[in-house]
Scaffold this active site. Sequence first.
Site, short mmCIF file in Angstrom:
data_model
loop_
_atom_site.label_atom_id
_atom_site.label_comp_id
_atom_site.label_asym_id
_atom_site.label_seq_id
_atom_site.Cartn_x
_atom_site.Cartn_y
_atom_site.Cartn_z
N LYS A 64 43.51 38.49 36.27
CA LYS A 64 43.07 37.30 36.65
C LYS A 64 45.05 36.64 37.10
O LYS A 64 44.77 35.17 37.75
CB LYS A 64 42.97 36.67 35.25
CG LYS A 64 41.54 36.81 35.16
CD LYS A 64 40.53 36.41 34.17
CE LYS A 64 39.29 36.10 33.57
NZ LYS A 64 39.48 35.22 32.32
N ASN A 148 49.54 33.68 17.99
CA ASN A 148 49.77 35.17 19.01
C ASN A 148 50.89 35.66 17.55
O ASN A 148 51.70 35.41 16.77
CB ASN A 148 50.10 34.31 20.00
CG ASN A 148 49.48 36.10 20.44
OD1 ASN A 148 48.83 36.19 21.21
ND2 ASN A 148 50.51 36.28 21.12
N SER A 152 56.62 35.31 21.53
CA SER A 152 57.45 35.76 22.55
C SER A 152 56.19 35.59 24.32
O SER A 152 56.79 34.97 24.88
CB SER A 152 58.18 36.87 22.90
OG SER A 152 57.64 37.57 23.23
N ILE A 209 35.26 34.45 22.17
CA ILE A 209 34.46 34.39 23.73
C ILE A 209 33.75 35.69 24.13
O ILE A 209 33.29 35.47 25.27
CB ILE A 209 35.77 33.86 24.46
CG1 ILE A 209 37.01 35.32 24.36
CG2 ILE A 209 36.64 32.59 24.11
CD1 ILE A 209 38.34 35.15 25.84
N TYR A 211 30.75 38.35 24.28
CA TYR A 211 29.55 38.44 24.07
C TYR A 211 29.09 39.76 24.38
O TYR A 211 27.85 39.60 23.64
CB TYR A 211 28.39 37.29 25.28
CG TYR A 211 28.69 37.82 26.90
CD1 TYR A 211 27.87 38.39 26.97
CD2 TYR A 211 29.72 38.43 27.38
CE1 TYR A 211 27.65 39.58 28.66
CE2 TYR A 211 29.89 38.46 28.21
CZ TYR A 211 29.19 39.40 29.04
OH TYR A 211 29.59 39.91 29.94
#
Length: 265
Positions: A64, A148, A152, A209, A211
């Site tokens: 991506k 997270n 960083s 997110i 499935y």
Amino acid sequence: MKYAVIGSPIDHSLSPVMHNANFKALGLEHDYEALNVDPSNFDSIKEIINEKNLSGFNVTIPHKEHIIPFLDDIDEQSKTVGAVNTVLISDNKWIGYNTDGIGYVEGLKTVYPDLANAYILILGAGGASKGITNELMKHVNPKITVANRTLSRFDNWQMDINKIGLEEAEKALSEFDIIINTTPVGMNNNKDLVINLDNLAPHTLVSDIVYIPFKTPILKAAEGKGNPIQNGLDMFVNQGAESFKIWTDLTPNYEVMKDTVLNHL
């Protein structure tokens, strides 16, 4: 017209069956396939796509961000997020879009209509997290919190958010109305939990997110505590529907797309 999804690995993707079912339902003689493009061979992406004579394609993990230097233009969402999941090929130009955020938020609104006042925690700071955060900021009044493991990872984030570590997120879980896991933890038979849910408030919606599997470990854990849950099916179908609109300027058959994916799951 021909379309595809590129990624590595890509065998698990249900994008081909979903899009081809939509094409058939609309009476379109289009075709959609999955193309495994190894990262080591990504410099040849122009040749690979041109050889297939595609009119557009989707981009998934891990490409991506890698695709951006090969594009002639990208939309504002992609510029903010720094990731592209949809490419339109028109007049030999490659134009990048990101439909992940809008795809996720459209699905979230169906299970949590009062988004405007929700306190939201997003787990993970990758491309999907960026896209979802950017889109949610258009709908939500309270500042969004993103957690997270390594802070960083936020160095190239330009959005006005609360940035915290996972340990801090675990302690503050009870403060949130919605928790969204955007990390890959829980995929590919991984039984780990990205965070401990001991401090989860009874009303909090827990969303993932992913499935496949249909219920990731974090969703199973939340459901076991009696919390409402949502998996990534709606996001997957919605982002695909948005891609179809970009490629064709037509309205997709959303019901057929969703039912097809459900039947294959």
